[in-house]
Design a protein around this motif. Structure first.
Motif, mmCIF file in Angstrom:
data_model
loop_
_atom_site.group_PDB
_atom_site.id
_atom_site.type_symbol
_atom_site.label_atom_id
_atom_site.label_comp_id
_atom_site.label_asym_id
_atom_site.label_seq_id
_atom_site.Cartn_x
_atom_site.Cartn_y
_atom_site.Cartn_z
ATOM 1 N N GLY A 174 0.806 -1.215 0.000
ATOM 2 C CA GLY A 174 0.000 0.000 0.000
ATOM 3 C C GLY A 174 0.834 1.259 0.000
ATOM 4 N N CYS A 175 2.096 1.142 0.366
ATOM 5 C CA CYS A 175 3.008 2.287 0.330
ATOM 6 C C CYS A 175 3.358 2.601 -1.120
ATOM 7 C CB CYS A 175 4.268 1.972 1.129
ATOM 8 S SG CYS A 175 5.587 3.192 0.953
ATOM 9 N N GLN A 176 3.340 3.874 -1.476
ATOM 10 C CA GLN A 176 3.681 4.308 -2.826
ATOM 11 C C GLN A 176 4.926 5.194 -2.804
ATOM 12 O OE1 GLN A 176 -0.360 5.940 -3.774
ATOM 13 N NE2 GLN A 176 -0.164 4.653 -5.581
ATOM 14 N N SER A 177 5.736 5.069 -3.831
ATOM 15 C CA SER A 177 6.946 5.882 -3.948
ATOM 16 C C SER A 177 6.615 7.208 -4.615
ATOM 17 C CB SER A 177 8.011 5.132 -4.750
ATOM 18 O OG SER A 177 7.532 4.834 -6.052
ATOM 19 N N VAL A 178 7.342 8.257 -4.195
ATOM 20 C CA VAL A 178 7.069 9.613 -4.670
ATOM 21 C C VAL A 178 8.387 10.327 -4.937
ATOM 22 C CG1 VAL A 178 5.953 11.816 -4.152
ATOM 23 C CG2 VAL A 178 5.005 9.702 -3.196
ATOM 24 N N ILE A 179 8.460 11.047 -6.053
ATOM 25 C CA ILE A 179 9.633 11.864 -6.362
ATOM 26 C C ILE A 179 9.208 12.937 -7.365
ATOM 27 C CG2 ILE A 179 10.514 10.581 -8.380
ATOM 28 C CD1 ILE A 179 13.344 10.846 -7.046
ATOM 29 N N SER A 180 10.009 13.982 -7.482
ATOM 30 C CA SER A 180 9.707 15.053 -8.423
ATOM 31 C C SER A 180 9.727 14.552 -9.864
ATOM 32 C CB SER A 180 10.737 16.181 -8.272
ATOM 33 O OG SER A 180 10.664 17.087 -9.363
ATOM 34 N N ARG A 181 8.807 15.068 -10.640
ATOM 35 C CA ARG A 181 8.785 14.745 -12.070
ATOM 36 C C ARG A 181 10.077 15.186 -12.750
ATOM 37 N NH1 ARG A 181 4.662 13.704 -14.975
ATOM 38 N NH2 ARG A 181 3.222 14.494 -13.405
ATOM 39 N N HIS A 182 10.677 16.268 -12.265
ATOM 40 C CA HIS A 182 11.871 16.819 -12.894
ATOM 41 C C HIS A 182 13.132 16.029 -12.557
ATOM 42 C CE1 HIS A 182 9.630 20.238 -14.395
ATOM 43 N NE2 HIS A 182 9.093 20.375 -13.189
ATOM 44 N N SER A 183 13.022 15.050 -11.676
ATOM 45 C CA SER A 183 14.170 14.187 -11.384
ATOM 46 C C SER A 183 14.463 13.239 -12.537
ATOM 47 C CB SER A 183 13.904 13.368 -10.117
ATOM 48 O OG SER A 183 12.878 12.406 -10.356
ATOM 49 N N GLY A 184 13.439 12.954 -13.348
ATOM 50 C CA GLY A 184 13.577 11.979 -14.421
ATOM 51 C C GLY A 184 13.515 10.541 -13.933
ATOM 52 N N ALA A 185 13.299 10.354 -12.627
ATOM 53 C CA ALA A 185 13.280 9.010 -12.036
ATOM 54 C C ALA A 185 11.885 8.421 -12.078
ATOM 55 C CB ALA A 185 13.777 9.064 -10.595
ATOM 56 N N GLN A 186 11.814 7.101 -12.056
ATOM 57 C CA GLN A 186 10.546 6.399 -11.983
ATOM 58 C C GLN A 186 10.023 6.411 -10.554
ATOM 59 O OE1 GLN A 186 12.272 2.753 -13.936
ATOM 60 N NE2 GLN A 186 10.269 2.732 -14.921
ATOM 61 N N ALA A 187 8.702 6.410 -10.415
ATOM 62 C CA ALA A 187 8.058 6.312 -9.117
ATOM 63 C C ALA A 187 6.574 6.049 -9.350
ATOM 64 C CB ALA A 187 8.249 7.584 -8.298
ATOM 65 N N ASP A 188 5.881 5.668 -8.301
ATOM 66 C CA ASP A 188 4.437 5.490 -8.422
ATOM 67 C C ASP A 188 3.742 6.817 -8.666
ATOM 68 O OD1 ASP A 188 4.299 2.638 -7.829
ATOM 69 O OD2 ASP A 188 4.858 3.170 -5.782
ATOM 70 N N LEU A 189 4.239 7.867 -8.004
ATOM 71 C CA LEU A 189 3.628 9.184 -8.103
ATOM 72 C C LEU A 189 4.708 10.229 -8.352
ATOM 73 C CD1 LEU A 189 1.297 8.901 -4.983
ATOM 74 C CD2 LEU A 189 0.624 8.605 -7.373
ATOM 75 N N HIS A 190 4.422 11.161 -9.244
ATOM 76 C CA HIS A 190 5.334 12.253 -9.529
ATOM 77 C C HIS A 190 4.711 13.578 -9.061
ATOM 78 C CE1 HIS A 190 7.162 9.367 -12.487
ATOM 79 N NE2 HIS A 190 8.240 9.871 -11.901
ATOM 80 N N ILE A 191 5.542 14.427 -8.476
ATOM 81 C CA ILE A 191 5.067 15.695 -7.948
ATOM 82 C C ILE A 191 5.724 16.866 -8.664
ATOM 83 C CG2 ILE A 191 4.323 14.996 -5.654
ATOM 84 C CD1 ILE A 191 7.141 15.622 -4.635
ATOM 85 N N ASP A 192 5.030 17.997 -8.624
ATOM 86 C CA ASP A 192 5.511 19.247 -9.186
ATOM 87 C C ASP A 192 5.438 20.333 -8.114
ATOM 88 O OD1 ASP A 192 3.805 18.356 -12.149
ATOM 89 O OD2 ASP A 192 5.993 18.438 -11.925
ATOM 90 N N ASP A 193 6.054 21.451 -8.397
ATOM 91 C CA ASP A 193 6.018 22.596 -7.488
ATOM 92 C C ASP A 193 4.575 22.967 -7.171
ATOM 93 O OD1 ASP A 193 7.402 24.870 -6.143
ATOM 94 O OD2 ASP A 193 6.297 26.055 -7.625
ATOM 95 N N GLY A 194 4.258 23.108 -5.877
ATOM 96 C CA GLY A 194 2.918 23.488 -5.451
ATOM 97 C C GLY A 194 2.016 22.329 -5.094
ATOM 98 N N ASP A 195 2.379 21.113 -5.465
ATOM 99 C CA ASP A 195 1.571 19.952 -5.095
ATOM 100 C C ASP A 195 1.646 19.695 -3.596
ATOM 101 O OD1 ASP A 195 0.984 19.594 -7.755
ATOM 102 O OD2 ASP A 195 2.285 17.857 -8.028
ATOM 103 N N SER A 196 0.606 19.069 -3.056
ATOM 104 C CA SER A 196 0.591 18.713 -1.650
ATOM 105 C C SER A 196 0.420 17.215 -1.485
ATOM 106 C CB SER A 196 -0.549 19.431 -0.907
ATOM 107 O OG SER A 196 -0.266 20.801 -0.757
#
Length: 281
Positions: free
Chosen positions: A124-146
């Motif tokens: 149930g745990c999901q991985s998260v990283i910035s979209r601008h990292s270029g890395a794979q993850a379950d969820l990608h975040i951008d500036d201003g996201d919560s």
């Protein structure tokens, strides 16, 4: 919500009165999950979360932070390390928490992230990283996201410069900020690899972190002297690099002449598959 193809209370100081906080449980209000470009207002009846800043990985001197909500039991883990993923998972279970997200402040070069292993250890745990990292993850975040957990949220502030995908996570009441490698205690992340840029880092820190309230607690991803936390005001006035002019800062950063991180050749390729890589045995 974005898919993989498309996420202290007790004051510690950097001085003699430094003290570890506990993984605190927080009052609950119904969570609405992932919220783009939103920030919850400060709630005076809510106990502030406390970072478990003593979650420490000694090989890379990395701090991992655990935030949780008392009634919902929802939790977030910031910057886990693969070498200590079993420890972190055990702590989450002992505290009766449900880990929603394992998030990275950036694609690290000095250790392999623990997000991949934590996804296996804590379903149930999901991985998260910035979209601008270029890395794979379950969820990608951008500036201003919560990123929400229970009634609380971490605001994402893009703070590139150390790497293009660096972010700082700020608690919704602006009482604490998790700055990754962008801002360290009396220092900052280097800018001589991973597409780093000293000018970009300088402006990121001054515009995205130093604009926070002066008493906002600063929790970095690393410290090499045993310090655990600072404040925006301390770093704004005492940080020997970031009190320089931009031109002076660039000159300092361009002449550090540091050896490359020992694990960079292994860590970066693994972390580009952030949270979806085969767990390391």
């Amino acid at each position: 919500m974005r898919s993989r193809d498309g996420a202290a209370g007790a004051r510690e100081t950097s001085g003699a009165d430094a003290r570890a906080t506990s993984a605190d449980a927080l009052p609950f209000s119904p969570a609405s999950g992932w919220s783009d470009r939103s920030r919850e207002p400060r709630r005076e009846d809510a106990s502030p979360p406390r970072a478990r800043s003593r979650l420490f990985e000694p090989k890379s001197c990395t701090y991992t932070y655990l935030l949780g909500d008392r009634e919902s039991r929802e939790a977030i883990l910031i910057d886990p390390v693969v070498d200590t993923a079993n420890r972190d998972a055990q702590l989450v279970k002992e505290l009766g928490l449900r880990l929603l997200y394992a998030v990275n402040t950036h694609c690290h070069a000095d250790h392999i992230t623990g997000t991949g292993m934590l996804r296996s250890l804590l379903p149930g745990c999901q991985s998260v990283i910035s979209r601008h990292s270029g890395a794979q993850a379950d969820l990608h975040i951008d500036d201003g996201d919560s990123i929400r957990f229970g009634r609380f949220a971490l605001e994402t502030r893009a703070s590139p410069g150390h790497t293009p995908g660096c972010v700082t996570f700020v608690l919704n009441d602006h009482s604490m900020a998790f700055t990754g490698d962008a801002l360290l205690i009396r220092g900052c992340g280097r800018t001589d690899f991973q597409q780093g840029c000293a000018k970009t880092l300088y402006h990121s820190v001054h515009e995205k972190i130093f604009t926070l309230p002066g008493d906002c607690l600063i929790y970095p991803a690393h410290d090499y002297r045993g310090l655990t936390v600072s404040t925006v005001e301390e770093e704004r006035t005492l940080n020997p690099r970031l009190t320089l002019s931009c031109e002076e800062f660039i000159k300092v950063m361009d002449n550090l002449n540091l050896p490359k991180p020992q694990q960079i050749d292994v860590a970066v390729p693994a972390n580009m598959r952030c949270g979806v890589q085969t767990p390391i045995s």
